[in-house]
Design a protein around this motif. Structure first.
Motif, PDB file in Angstrom:
ATOM      1  N   THR A 137       4.529  -1.963  -9.877  1.00 21.41           N
ATOM      2  CA  THR A 137       3.388  -2.100 -10.778  1.00 21.41           C
ATOM      3  C   THR A 137       2.538  -3.319 -10.457  1.00 21.41           C
ATOM      4  OG1 THR A 137       4.716  -1.089 -12.519  1.00 21.41           O
ATOM      5  CG2 THR A 137       2.706  -2.203 -13.200  1.00 21.41           C
ATOM      6  N   HIS A 138       3.174  -4.449 -10.132  1.00 18.52           N
ATOM      7  CA  HIS A 138       2.442  -5.697  -9.954  1.00 18.52           C
ATOM      8  C   HIS A 138       2.456  -6.171  -8.496  1.00 18.52           C
ATOM      9  CE1 HIS A 138       2.091  -6.066 -14.287  1.00 18.52           C
ATOM     10  NE2 HIS A 138       3.379  -5.817 -14.379  1.00 18.52           N
ATOM     11  N   PHE A 139       1.384  -6.834  -8.106  1.00 19.93           N
ATOM     12  CA  PHE A 139       1.202  -7.302  -6.733  1.00 19.93           C
ATOM     13  C   PHE A 139       2.357  -8.166  -6.252  1.00 19.93           C
ATOM     14  CE2 PHE A 139      -0.160 -10.771  -3.959  1.00 19.93           C
ATOM     15  CZ  PHE A 139      -0.697 -10.087  -2.893  1.00 19.93           C
ATOM     16  N   THR A 140       2.832  -9.081  -7.087  1.00 22.93           N
ATOM     17  CA  THR A 140       3.860 -10.028  -6.632  1.00 22.93           C
ATOM     18  C   THR A 140       5.243  -9.392  -6.484  1.00 22.93           C
ATOM     19  OG1 THR A 140       4.228 -10.785  -8.917  1.00 22.93           O
ATOM     20  CG2 THR A 140       2.671 -12.048  -7.563  1.00 22.93           C
ATOM     21  N   LYS A 141       5.361  -8.114  -6.785  1.00 16.61           N
ATOM     22  CA  LYS A 141       6.610  -7.394  -6.530  1.00 16.61           C
ATOM     23  C   LYS A 141       6.570  -6.644  -5.200  1.00 16.61           C
ATOM     24  CE  LYS A 141       8.215  -6.298 -11.228  1.00 16.61           C
ATOM     25  NZ  LYS A 141       8.621  -5.161 -12.080  1.00 16.61           N
ATOM     26  N   GLY A 185       5.855   6.325  -3.241  1.00 19.30           N
ATOM     27  CA  GLY A 185       5.178   5.472  -4.215  1.00 19.30           C
ATOM     28  C   GLY A 185       4.118   6.273  -4.935  1.00 19.30           C
ATOM     29  N   GLY A 186       3.415   5.606  -5.847  1.00 22.17           N
ATOM     30  CA  GLY A 186       2.408   6.290  -6.650  1.00 22.17           C
ATOM     31  C   GLY A 186       0.990   6.096  -6.128  1.00 22.17           C
ATOM     32  N   GLU A 187       0.047   6.608  -6.917  1.00 25.58           N
ATOM     33  CA  GLU A 187      -1.369   6.546  -6.553  1.00 25.58           C
ATOM     34  C   GLU A 187      -1.843   5.116  -6.325  1.00 25.58           C
ATOM     35  OE1 GLU A 187      -3.645   8.952  -6.109  1.00 25.58           O
ATOM     36  OE2 GLU A 187      -2.307  10.641  -6.480  1.00 25.58           O
ATOM     37  N   ASP A 188      -1.239   4.146  -7.032  1.00 28.33           N
ATOM     38  CA  ASP A 188      -1.712   2.762  -6.958  1.00 28.33           C
ATOM     39  C   ASP A 188      -1.481   2.118  -5.596  1.00 28.33           C
ATOM     40  OD1 ASP A 188       1.010   2.980  -7.569  1.00 28.33           O
ATOM     41  OD2 ASP A 188       1.105   0.953  -8.388  1.00 28.33           O
ATOM     42  N   VAL A 189      -0.621   2.706  -4.772  1.00 25.30           N
ATOM     43  CA  VAL A 189      -0.374   2.123  -3.443  1.00 25.30           C
ATOM     44  C   VAL A 189      -0.725   3.107  -2.318  1.00 25.30           C
ATOM     45  CG1 VAL A 189       1.320   0.392  -4.140  1.00 25.30           C
ATOM     46  CG2 VAL A 189       2.095   2.716  -3.645  1.00 25.30           C
ATOM     47  N   LYS A 190      -1.605   4.064  -2.605  1.00 26.65           N
ATOM     48  CA  LYS A 190      -2.011   5.018  -1.568  1.00 26.65           C
ATOM     49  C   LYS A 190      -2.710   4.324  -0.406  1.00 26.65           C
ATOM     50  CE  LYS A 190      -3.452   9.209  -2.100  1.00 26.65           C
ATOM     51  NZ  LYS A 190      -4.195  10.429  -2.479  1.00 26.65           N
ATOM     52  N   PHE A 191      -3.562   3.340  -0.722  1.00 27.46           N
ATOM     53  CA  PHE A 191      -4.260   2.620   0.348  1.00 27.46           C
ATOM     54  C   PHE A 191      -3.262   1.860   1.223  1.00 27.46           C
ATOM     55  CE2 PHE A 191      -6.173  -1.334   1.933  1.00 27.46           C
ATOM     56  CZ  PHE A 191      -7.173  -0.799   2.744  1.00 27.46           C
ATOM     57  N   ASN A 192      -2.297   1.200   0.575  1.00 28.37           N
ATOM     58  CA  ASN A 192      -1.263   0.474   1.329  1.00 28.37           C
ATOM     59  C   ASN A 192      -0.545   1.418   2.279  1.00 28.37           C
ATOM     60  OD1 ASN A 192      -1.676  -0.594  -1.480  1.00 28.37           O
ATOM     61  ND2 ASN A 192      -0.533  -2.318  -0.681  1.00 28.37           N
ATOM     62  N   GLY A 213       1.849   9.246  -3.215  1.00 26.84           N
ATOM     63  CA  GLY A 213       0.818   9.896  -4.012  1.00 26.84           C
ATOM     64  C   GLY A 213       0.635  11.368  -3.724  1.00 26.84           C
ATOM     65  N   LYS A 214       1.523  11.942  -2.914  1.00 24.82           N
ATOM     66  CA  LYS A 214       1.366  13.339  -2.509  1.00 24.82           C
ATOM     67  C   LYS A 214       2.382  14.275  -3.162  1.00 24.82           C
ATOM     68  CE  LYS A 214      -0.460  11.955   2.008  1.00 24.82           C
ATOM     69  NZ  LYS A 214      -0.287  12.032   3.481  1.00 24.82           N
ATOM     70  N   ILE A 215       3.439  13.723  -3.728  1.00 20.64           N
ATOM     71  CA  ILE A 215       4.472  14.552  -4.357  1.00 20.64           C
ATOM     72  C   ILE A 215       4.794  13.984  -5.742  1.00 20.64           C
ATOM     73  CG2 ILE A 215       5.461  15.336  -2.173  1.00 20.64           C
ATOM     74  CD1 ILE A 215       7.665  13.273  -2.443  1.00 20.64           C
ATOM     75  N   SER A 216       5.454  14.794  -6.550  1.00 22.18           N
ATOM     76  CA  SER A 216       5.795  14.378  -7.910  1.00 22.18           C
ATOM     77  C   SER A 216       6.957  13.387  -7.894  1.00 22.18           C
ATOM     78  CB  SER A 216       6.184  15.599  -8.744  1.00 22.18           C
ATOM     79  OG  SER A 216       7.434  16.122  -8.298  1.00 22.18           O
ATOM     80  N   LEU A 217       7.220  12.782  -9.046  1.00 21.80           N
ATOM     81  CA  LEU A 217       8.339  11.840  -9.128  1.00 21.80           C
ATOM     82  C   LEU A 217       9.660  12.535  -8.823  1.00 21.80           C
ATOM     83  CD1 LEU A 217       9.494   9.012  -9.827  1.00 21.80           C
ATOM     84  CD2 LEU A 217       9.858   9.884 -12.119  1.00 21.80           C
TER      85      LEU A 217
END
Length: 313
Positions: free
Chosen positions: A163-167, A189-196, A213-217
């Protein structure tokens, strides 16, 4: 997610050690997917928009006990309104504040599961020392459909979300680590780290399988379940991996597992990667940026120690 995941041994111990108990579980609607397949829960209750409505529904059940493993204002109101015998998990907020503010850690490094279990000890319930539970729905896609070209090959899962950058490790550090691994690597991972994930994949296209970001949990959990080893940051999917007793590497930046009691639980082979710094931990849950600006807690992690653990049988 992690806090809820670690309640599963408590639910299991209650169900198996008490005589014919009926166990109901109350949580937020967005956490339903973590619990609705749990065979030890007789009924799952989801918080309604108004707490008054939730309490009215619970009162109609005529419970004998309330076990509060959240210890929040809302859960306190539920206990008070139900007016029955209750027991509460102690969060030790002041001690956590001392650890973060002054570096004075007075908290015993007990796991969160053991801390939760203290709330049910008055019922004679004890730790069974089994892993956490995670139940996949029957209609979850099989690994053959999720990874048709690689499901039979040994592969490592790298969970790059948090969730957070420092993790999270910087992308260049993740790339450097992946270069040294002699297995195909599936990124999750989720949508929030697709760019990474795209940056990492472009650097190592022949080694990386990018499913971020391409498959479900639950499909991600299936991939984890079939992996040879798992690498992950302090995030829900990494904790879920513990249910399958995978060889596990957890990487810790601004947070430390001992403070919250979330070190890998009942996992036979695991390695916790972190750096000893005077400024660490700087947060219980992670931050959007390094308060000191140097981010040494992630940048200084020794990649070779992680590789040695991965390579060692």
């Amino acid at each position: 997610m992690g806090d809820i995941i670690y309640t599963s041994p408590v639910v299991r111990c209650l169900k198996k050690q008490l005589p014919n108990p009926e166990i109901h579980y109350l949580t937020k609607a967005n956490f339903k997917f973590l619990l609705d397949q749990n065979t030890y829960i007789d009924q799952l209750h989801l918080l309604k928009p108004r707490l008054k409505e939730t309490i009215a529904t619970l009162k109609a059940e005529n419970f004998d006990y309330v076990i509060d493993l959240h210890n929040s204002l809302r859960s306190t109101l539920v206990k008070v309104r139900l007016g029955i015998k209750s027991s509460t998990y102690k969060k030790e907020r002041f001690k956590k504040w001392l650890a973060l503010k002054w570096g004075l850690n007075l908290i015993k490094p007990d796991h969160l599961v053991d801390r939760y279990l203290k709330a049910v000890s008055f019922l004679g319930v004890k730790n069974d020392y089994r892993p956490i539970d995670y139940f996949l729905p029957e209609n979850t896609k099989p690994i053959q459909e999720i990874l048709p070209d690689h499901y039979q090959d040994p592969f490592i899962v790298f969970i790059i979300g948090a969730t957070h950058f420092t993790k999270r490790m910087p992308n260049e550090k993740v790339i450097s680590l992946c270069e040294k691994i002699d297995f195909p690597i599936v990124l999750l991972g989720g949508e929030d780290v697709k760019f990474n994930a795209e940056v990492i994949f472009k650097a190592l296209p022949k080694k990386i399988i990018n499913l971020v970001g391409k498959i479900s949990l639950n499909e991600s959990v299936t991939v984890v379940k079939n992996a040879t080893q798992v690498i992950g940051f302090d995030t829900g999917l990494t904790h879920i991996a513990e249910a399958f007793n995978k060889k596990l590497i957890t990487i810790w930046g601004s947070t430390v597992p001992e403070l919250l009691g979330v070190q890998p639980y009942q996992v036979e082979k695991h390695y916790e990667a972190g750096v000893v710094l005077s400024c660490r931990p700087c947060s219980k849950f992670g931050l959007s940026a390094c308060p000191k600006g140097h981010f040494k807690c992630m940048k200084n992690i020794n990649e070779n120690l992680i590789i040695d653990f991965i390579s060692h049988e």
